[in-house]
Design a protein around this motif. Sequence first.
Motif, mmCIF file in Angstrom:
data_model
loop_
_atom_site.group_PDB
_atom_site.id
_atom_site.type_symbol
_atom_site.label_atom_id
_atom_site.label_comp_id
_atom_site.label_asym_id
_atom_site.label_seq_id
_atom_site.Cartn_x
_atom_site.Cartn_y
_atom_site.Cartn_z
ATOM 1 N N HIS A 147 1.526 -1.349 0.202
ATOM 2 C CA HIS A 147 0.263 -0.169 0.030
ATOM 3 C C HIS A 147 0.773 1.588 0.125
ATOM 4 N N THR A 148 0.222 2.387 -0.960
ATOM 5 C CA THR A 148 0.804 3.556 -0.569
ATOM 6 C C THR A 148 -0.276 4.260 -0.490
ATOM 7 N N THR A 149 0.477 5.470 0.379
ATOM 8 C CA THR A 149 -0.140 6.943 1.326
ATOM 9 C C THR A 149 -1.192 7.348 0.139
ATOM 10 N N SER A 150 -0.732 7.554 -1.413
ATOM 11 C CA SER A 150 -1.124 8.968 -2.035
ATOM 12 C C SER A 150 -1.297 7.778 -3.620
ATOM 13 N N GLU A 162 0.256 7.864 -6.366
ATOM 14 C CA GLU A 162 1.487 8.920 -6.349
ATOM 15 C C GLU A 162 1.585 9.515 -8.195
ATOM 16 N N SER A 192 7.375 12.449 -3.120
ATOM 17 C CA SER A 192 7.396 11.999 -2.422
ATOM 18 C C SER A 192 8.080 10.866 -3.793
ATOM 19 N N ASN A 193 8.030 9.781 -3.430
ATOM 20 C CA ASN A 193 8.741 8.356 -3.963
ATOM 21 C C ASN A 193 8.267 7.291 -3.745
ATOM 22 N N GLU A 194 7.604 7.216 -2.829
ATOM 23 C CA GLU A 194 6.821 5.838 -2.700
ATOM 24 C C GLU A 194 7.485 4.502 -3.542
ATOM 25 N N ASP A 205 10.902 3.609 -3.795
ATOM 26 C CA ASP A 205 11.152 2.840 -2.663
ATOM 27 C C ASP A 205 11.032 1.645 -2.202
ATOM 28 N N ALA A 206 9.368 1.838 -2.161
ATOM 29 C CA ALA A 206 8.331 -0.240 -2.798
ATOM 30 C C ALA A 206 8.906 -1.087 -3.567
ATOM 31 N N HIS A 238 12.875 -1.887 -1.875
ATOM 32 C CA HIS A 238 12.538 -2.443 -0.826
ATOM 33 C C HIS A 238 11.894 -4.126 -0.981
#
Length: 140
Positions: A67-70, A72, A85-87, A90-91, A94
Amino acid sequence: MRPFGSGLQTNARDYRIAIQVLNGREPQVALAQWLLDFDPNGYKTVVVIAPVGGLPELWPESLRVIHTTSDELASSDACLCCAMSNEVSDALRHLFFAVLRKQQPAVDLIVLATRASSSEPLALALKHAPFLGQRYRLAA
């Protein structure tokens, strides 16, 4: 030795993990349609990236999700690696390391759900961020 992402290749030498972008609709709608068309036997090698609240009601437990918070891609005009923002980037990083350390099962496909009309920010990130571009590719 099995390559990290070997399931959905268009080129026998391209071992990058495919990213399928479901764009242009609400993530819940896009993912619900995708689930109807995708073979449940393939769930074990798929990871879905979707904004919080972006999953359909009847989500299979065996299908991994990040899940991402936005949403993006829908809110970014620049590539993901250049955006504040780079969710998603990053995901992806990871996830790659978690699989490499055998903390997660192998991944052959990433499904990214977004309201964005274009996957261009992701394409730019894969082009300009060498770590991502060497490990992931946009699926046709």
